[in-house]
Design a protein around this motif. Structure first.
Motif, PDB file in Angstrom:
ATOM      1  N   SER A 280      31.662  42.899  48.811  1.00  0.00           N
ATOM      2  CA  SER A 280      32.728  43.957  49.189  1.00  0.00           C
ATOM      3  C   SER A 280      32.762  44.736  48.220  1.00  0.00           C
ATOM      4  O   SER A 280      32.615  44.443  47.000  1.00  0.00           O
ATOM      5  CB  SER A 280      34.156  42.993  49.278  1.00  0.00           C
ATOM      6  OG  SER A 280      35.007  43.813  49.322  1.00  0.00           O
ATOM      7  N   HIS A 285      40.357  45.427  46.190  1.00  0.00           N
ATOM      8  CA  HIS A 285      40.412  44.322  46.934  1.00  0.00           C
ATOM      9  C   HIS A 285      39.060  43.606  46.655  1.00  0.00           C
ATOM     10  O   HIS A 285      38.857  42.578  47.699  1.00  0.00           O
ATOM     11  CB  HIS A 285      41.040  44.426  48.492  1.00  0.00           C
ATOM     12  CG  HIS A 285      42.234  44.920  48.628  1.00  0.00           C
ATOM     13  ND1 HIS A 285      43.442  44.212  48.476  1.00  0.00           N
ATOM     14  CD2 HIS A 285      42.815  46.181  48.755  1.00  0.00           C
ATOM     15  CE1 HIS A 285      44.502  44.897  48.493  1.00  0.00           C
ATOM     16  NE2 HIS A 285      43.988  46.129  48.805  1.00  0.00           N
ATOM     17  N   ALA A 287      37.661  41.533  44.685  1.00  0.00           N
ATOM     18  CA  ALA A 287      37.445  40.334  44.474  1.00  0.00           C
ATOM     19  C   ALA A 287      38.045  39.203  45.371  1.00  0.00           C
ATOM     20  O   ALA A 287      37.851  38.256  45.654  1.00  0.00           O
ATOM     21  CB  ALA A 287      38.207  40.130  42.864  1.00  0.00           C
ATOM     22  N   GLU A 288      39.237  39.832  45.875  1.00  0.00           N
ATOM     23  CA  GLU A 288      39.954  38.938  47.171  1.00  0.00           C
ATOM     24  C   GLU A 288      39.117  39.038  48.292  1.00  0.00           C
ATOM     25  O   GLU A 288      39.116  37.947  48.724  1.00  0.00           O
ATOM     26  CB  GLU A 288      41.270  39.974  47.281  1.00  0.00           C
ATOM     27  CG  GLU A 288      41.849  39.417  48.726  1.00  0.00           C
ATOM     28  CD  GLU A 288      42.861  40.453  49.130  1.00  0.00           C
ATOM     29  OE1 GLU A 288      43.177  40.518  50.355  1.00  0.00           O
ATOM     30  OE2 GLU A 288      43.360  41.350  48.267  1.00  0.00           O
ATOM     31  N   ASP A 289      38.432  40.156  48.512  1.00  0.00           N
ATOM     32  CA  ASP A 289      37.565  39.988  49.550  1.00  0.00           C
ATOM     33  C   ASP A 289      36.451  38.769  49.382  1.00  0.00           C
ATOM     34  O   ASP A 289      36.221  37.778  50.286  1.00  0.00           O
ATOM     35  CB  ASP A 289      36.795  41.267  49.982  1.00  0.00           C
ATOM     36  CG  ASP A 289      37.696  41.965  50.612  1.00  0.00           C
ATOM     37  OD1 ASP A 289      39.025  41.627  51.054  1.00  0.00           O
ATOM     38  OD2 ASP A 289      37.406  43.111  50.729  1.00  0.00           O
ATOM     39  N   ALA A 291      36.421  36.283  47.501  1.00  0.00           N
ATOM     40  CA  ALA A 291      36.762  34.869  47.670  1.00  0.00           C
ATOM     41  C   ALA A 291      36.913  34.439  48.943  1.00  0.00           C
ATOM     42  O   ALA A 291      36.685  33.232  49.243  1.00  0.00           O
ATOM     43  CB  ALA A 291      38.001  34.930  46.481  1.00  0.00           C
ATOM     44  N   ARG A 292      37.586  35.218  49.843  1.00  0.00           N
ATOM     45  CA  ARG A 292      37.880  35.042  51.084  1.00  0.00           C
ATOM     46  C   ARG A 292      36.292  34.636  51.801  1.00  0.00           C
ATOM     47  O   ARG A 292      36.230  33.673  52.718  1.00  0.00           O
ATOM     48  CB  ARG A 292      38.664  35.903  51.855  1.00  0.00           C
ATOM     49  CG  ARG A 292      39.012  35.763  53.392  1.00  0.00           C
ATOM     50  CD  ARG A 292      39.839  36.674  54.005  1.00  0.00           C
ATOM     51  NE  ARG A 292      39.040  37.879  54.158  1.00  0.00           N
ATOM     52  CZ  ARG A 292      39.267  39.097  53.317  1.00  0.00           C
ATOM     53  NH1 ARG A 292      40.049  38.902  52.383  1.00  0.00           N
ATOM     54  NH2 ARG A 292      38.913  40.252  53.719  1.00  0.00           N
ATOM     55  N   GLU A 309      32.417  37.212  39.415  1.00  0.00           N
ATOM     56  CA  GLU A 309      33.788  37.573  39.040  1.00  0.00           C
ATOM     57  C   GLU A 309      33.830  39.023  38.480  1.00  0.00           C
ATOM     58  O   GLU A 309      34.952  39.479  37.942  1.00  0.00           O
ATOM     59  CB  GLU A 309      34.496  36.595  38.032  1.00  0.00           C
ATOM     60  CG  GLU A 309      34.706  35.459  38.359  1.00  0.00           C
ATOM     61  CD  GLU A 309      35.127  34.349  37.523  1.00  0.00           C
ATOM     62  OE1 GLU A 309      35.445  34.716  36.128  1.00  0.00           O
ATOM     63  OE2 GLU A 309      35.483  33.093  37.855  1.00  0.00           O
TER      64      GLU A 309
END
Length: 469
Positions: A280, A285, A287-289, A291-292, A309
């Motif tokens: 991503s 966003h 890192a958020e992506d 992880a999802r 990370e």
């Protein structure tokens, strides 16, 4: 040797060793090795548009075939010398004329290297999306000729989605301008769209106007291993349905993983059926992506997921993918392929390729851009072994047939060139070939532009579906 007007004669390559380097591209040798390099051809290294005009004036007047050429990274024999032709190399038309943040465009010559355009755009806080694996060497003119894609097509599309206008020199020397530099423009037919992907069969591109977007965030990566192809394909479909699609979604099968690990230790598992690499670059966003994405792949059956990370970890996770082509070439002689199938049939294609590999006794690692179904099987065989070479070409034909049987196409992003010409006819049918030849004749009535590629005659022509060598 062809004699040109004095203005062009100084551009002709006379050193035979240097000239020979322009005779071939990165595609495979012909099925008949004795016909690999023609005995009579001329190489002209153009330095400006006037050189291109003069060559095409001369070619039209004398009926001489012209092969437009950039960095020679074609995998399908789309830019190699043919008997009696003029190889017209335009690498030196490499000016980045404009990077305009207000209009969101760049104006470049066909010889600009893809990575150099990306760098110039980034310096202005902008982004150019198409990213072929050969980004560090391939040129924008070649990208336009083949409608090149790359690793990030799932989110950013292919070259045609970024090119808004072209300057093209036609046979006879006329300079035609297509498209627009404005954000919108629908005046007349979309000749820009026609020319993108035409593989040098209509004219020679001398200027390209491309879209640019605000630069995304640095991409972060997740890597997932799977014990079955079905689980990997299930994860691909799940990721495609996410409301924030990945910017990159790559697959490597077991044979590809074995090739990478034989080349060097890149941390890939030795016993997985498939690996997915997902990225991503969504601003704010990423890192958020990722992880999802990791959670979604675990839910689809991933055995293990590693999530980066930071940018450094992301690059480490991608190293194995980056060396894949080199790792495969280290195994032996190679026929690199390019097919695109419906995403839901990815597993069927990889399993089919494995069956062909076992039956014909050639290695066939399969990798590619899982997010859009674009796979790159590579047929590997011992160099200098004529029987293995014949079996490899037989495997090539079976892989083409397999792609079509699954509702796919024989050319995802590399083009047709001379290697796949008979499979082009098999895919689209004789009436479509006839229509496209008629369109070519509007631009090239004498049939001199790259006549051996796509739908022309020449040394690659055999009946559709034949496995003869």
């Amino acid at each position: 040797m062809t004699t040109f007007p004095p203005s062009v004669q100084s551009r002709v390559v006379t050193d035979e060793d240097v000239k020979r380097t322009y005779a071939a591209d990165a595609g495979p040798a012909p099925r008949e090795p004795s016909r690999d390099v023609p005995s009579d051809y001329t190489v002209v290294r153009a330095r400006d548009v006037a050189d291109v005009v003069a060559v095409l004036e001369h070619a039209q007047a004398t009926g001489t075939p012209v092969v437009p050429q950039g960095a020679r990274t074609s995998r399908v024999g789309g830019a190699r010398a043919t008997e009696g032709c003029i190889v017209l190399n335009v690498e030196a038309l490499d000016a980045i004329e404009t990077v305009d943040p207000v209009e969101g465009i760049a104006v470049v010559g066909p010889g600009v290297v893809n990575a150099d355009l990306k760098t110039a755009a980034a310096a202005a806080g902008l982004f150019y999306g198409p990213d072929p694996a050969s980004t560090g060497t391939c040129t924008i003119g070649g990208n336009v000729a083949t409608n090149a894609g790359g690793l990030c097509c799932l989110k950013y599309g292919v070259t045609a989605d970024w090119v808004t206008a072209l300057d093209v020199v036609l046979p006879g020397g006329e300079v035609m301008r297509t498209g627009h530099r404005t954000a919108k423009g629908v005046t007349g037919l979309d000749l820009t769209g026609l020319l993108v992907g035409s593989e040098g069969t209509l004219g020679v591109v001398t200027r390209v106007v491309t879209r640019l977007l605000p630069a995304p965030d640095p991409a972060l990566t997740a890597l997932a291993t799977f014990g079955s192809l079905d689980d990997a394909v299930r994860a691909v479909v799940t990721l495609r349905l996410d409301r924030h699609r990945p910017s990159l979604l790559e697959i490597l099968d077991r044979a590809s993983l074995e090739a990478v690990q034989a080349f060097g230790d890149y941390g890939f598992p030795a016993d997985a059926d498939a690996v997915l690499l997902v990225q991503s670059d969504r601003p704010g966003h990423a890192a958020e992506d990722v992880a999802r994405y990791g959670e979604l792949m675990t839910g689809a059956g991933a055995l293990e997921v590693a999530v980066a990370e930071d940018r450094q970890e992301a690059d480490l996770l991608l190293q194995g993918r980056r060396v894949l082509s080199t790792a495969i070439e280290a195994l032996g002689s190679r026929l690199a392929e390019d097919v695109c199938v419906p995403v839901g049939r990815l597993g069927d294609y990889v399993r089919g390729a494995a069956e062909v590999s076992e039956r014909l006794g050639v290695r066939i690692p399969v990798s590619g851009h899982a997010g859009d179904g674009n796979l790159h099987p590579s047929i590997v065989y011992p160099p200098g072994d004529d029987d293995a070479r014949r079996r490899a070409w037989g495997a090539f034909d079976e892989l083409m047939r397999l792609g079509l049987s699954l509702g796919g196409t024989v050319a995802g992003e590399h083009g047709i060139g001379s290697v796949k010409r008979r499979w082009f006819a098999a895919e689209v049918g004789p009436r479509e070939v006839q229509r496209q030849r008629a369109i070519k004749a509007v631009f090239d009535p004498s049939g001199i532009m790259n006549p051996e590629v796509v739908f022309g005659g020449g040394r690659w022509a055999t009946r559709p579906g034949s496995t003869s060598t």
